[in-house]
Write an enzyme that holds these catalytic residues in place. Structure first.
Site, PDB file in Angstrom:
ATOM      1  N   LYS A   1       0.887  -1.173   0.000  1.00 53.74           N
ATOM      2  CA  LYS A   1       0.000   0.000   0.000  1.00 53.74           C
ATOM      3  C   LYS A   1       0.911   1.206   0.000  1.00 53.74           C
ATOM      4  O   LYS A   1       1.695   1.400   0.928  1.00 53.74           O
ATOM      5  CB  LYS A   1      -0.847  -0.065   1.271  1.00 53.74           C
ATOM      6  CG  LYS A   1      -1.614   1.149   1.667  1.00 53.74           C
ATOM      7  CD  LYS A   1      -2.488   0.717   2.835  1.00 53.74           C
ATOM      8  CE  LYS A   1      -3.181   1.766   3.646  1.00 53.74           C
ATOM      9  NZ  LYS A   1      -3.058   3.128   3.319  1.00 53.74           N
TER      10      LYS A   1
HETATM   11  P1  FBP Z   1      -6.547   7.250   4.394  1.00 55.77           P
HETATM   12  O1  FBP Z   1      -7.202   6.715   3.164  1.00 55.77           O
HETATM   13  O2  FBP Z   1      -7.509   7.971   5.279  1.00 55.77           O
HETATM   14  O3  FBP Z   1      -5.307   8.030   4.058  1.00 55.77           O
HETATM   15  O4  FBP Z   1      -6.131   5.971   5.228  1.00 55.77           O
HETATM   16  C1  FBP Z   1      -5.044   5.165   4.859  1.00 55.77           C
HETATM   17  C2  FBP Z   1      -4.049   5.131   6.004  1.00 55.77           C
HETATM   18  O5  FBP Z   1      -2.901   4.395   5.642  1.00 55.77           O
HETATM   19  C3  FBP Z   1      -4.617   4.586   7.281  1.00 55.77           C
HETATM   20  O6  FBP Z   1      -4.580   3.191   7.332  1.00 55.77           O
HETATM   21  C4  FBP Z   1      -3.740   5.248   8.289  1.00 55.77           C
HETATM   22  O7  FBP Z   1      -4.393   5.451   9.482  1.00 55.77           O
HETATM   23  C5  FBP Z   1      -3.443   6.570   7.665  1.00 55.77           C
HETATM   24  O8  FBP Z   1      -3.628   6.445   6.293  1.00 55.77           O
HETATM   25  C6  FBP Z   1      -2.031   7.008   7.903  1.00 55.77           C
HETATM   26  O9  FBP Z   1      -1.969   8.322   7.435  1.00 55.77           O
HETATM   27  P2  FBP Z   1      -0.661   9.176   7.452  1.00 55.77           P
HETATM   28  O10 FBP Z   1       0.057   8.804   6.222  1.00 55.77           O
HETATM   29  O11 FBP Z   1      -1.171  10.555   7.454  1.00 55.77           O
HETATM   30  O12 FBP Z   1       0.096   8.816   8.681  1.00 55.77           O
END
Ligand code: FBP
Length: 267
Positions: free
Chosen positions: A177
């Site tokens: 991811k």
């Molecule tokens: P989003 O689609 O809201 O960005 O979520 C994906 C994610 O990877 C979540 O699993 C995690 O909580 C968040 O983004 C982490 O975000 P950041 O990169 O801001 O730390």
């Protein structure tokens, strides 16, 4: 087709993972746009939408709510996570064992690795245990491949994202991811570097329906296998409409225009 480790969290080789670990990673602020979403049940209900191939949550949420949804949604158990209150070099403690994830009914496990952090070595060692434990229990492995920390100047630079996709591949993740690197060419390079590891796009902070769908469409055209999205679904007034539209773009190969005209997204 032979079964793969991610069959239980994908459909026709594509995934739409509904991420809901934000209460830990970002804190209650992420529920402000839609206060009801502080209640995990609201988001588990969204995970029963046909478009959603798995819901990604932390152990505590899985323990409390997944028993009510195990027939309706696949579980991607997030194995590590850090609060936004932590101000040190990026790091993320493992808070669940693969054995316990399997006991909770997980179809796959999720693991954040901050490549480029001074703590990368420890995280990579922990990933080994999680990865091999997941294999013992026939669970897929999704890496949140997030370059971050002292060794990283730009987290979404083309080469950095391609490198993080490659790290996920070489360490054995089934799905990497990654943040969208900003252009289809850069996304295709990440996909190329990931070899037989599937690449899904991370949703990011909320944007409007059209612009979000365009980014997803261009990631799909660049070879991505789907997305893992949180805020761009659950922070919307009408999360079902965007899920309807995402279903068309991710699984049916629809264009943004088609998805907007055939659903209530963009209304
Ligand atoms: P989003 O689609 O809201 O960005 O979520 C994906 C994610 O990877 C979540 O699993 C995690 O909580 C968040 O983004 C982490 O975000 P950041 O990169 O801001 O730390």
């Amino acid at each position: 087709m032979l079964p793969t480790a991610t069959d239980a969290i994908s459909r026709d080789g594509k995934s739409l993972i509904l991420a809901y670990d934000h209460g830990l990673e970002h804190g209650p602020v992420d529920f402000d746009p839609n206060p009801d979403t502080a209640d995990p049940e609201r988001v588990f209900e969204l995970a029963t939408h046909d478009a959603v191939t798995a819901i990604a949550v932390q152990k505590g949420i899985a323990e409390a709510y997944y028993p009510d949804y195990e027939d309706a949604a696949s579980l991607l158990l997030k194995m590590n996570g850090t609060s936004n209150l932590w101000m040190g070099e990026p790091d993320t403690p493992v808070n669940c064992s693969p054995e316990y994830a399997a006991e909770l009914g997980a179809d796959a496990v999720g693991f954040t690795l901050y490549g480029g952090s001074n703590n990368e070595i420890g995280m990579a060692e922990e990933f080994r245990e999680v990865h091999e434990g997941a294999r013992d229990h026939d669970m897929g492995v999704v890496m949140w491949a997030y370059p971050r920390g002292q060794g990283v100047r730009n987290e979404t630079d083309d080469r950095t994202i391609a490198y993080s996709a490659r790290i996920a591949h070489e360490l054995g993740a089934d799905i990497a991811k990654v943040k969208y690197p900003g252009s289809p060419d850069a996304m295709s390079e990440a996909v190329r570097m990931a070899g037989r590891t599937d690449v899904v796009m991370s949703g990011g902070s909320k944007t409007n329906d059209e612009s979000f769908l365009r980014t997803v469409e261009s990631a799909m055209n660049a070879g991505a296998s789907g997305l893992a999205v949180g805020r761009n679904v659950f922070q919307r007034d009408n999360p079902t409409a965007i899920l309807d539209a995402l279903e068309l773009v991710v699984f049916e190969g629809a264009s943004t225009e088609e998805a907007l005209s055939e659903t209530d997204a963009g209304a």
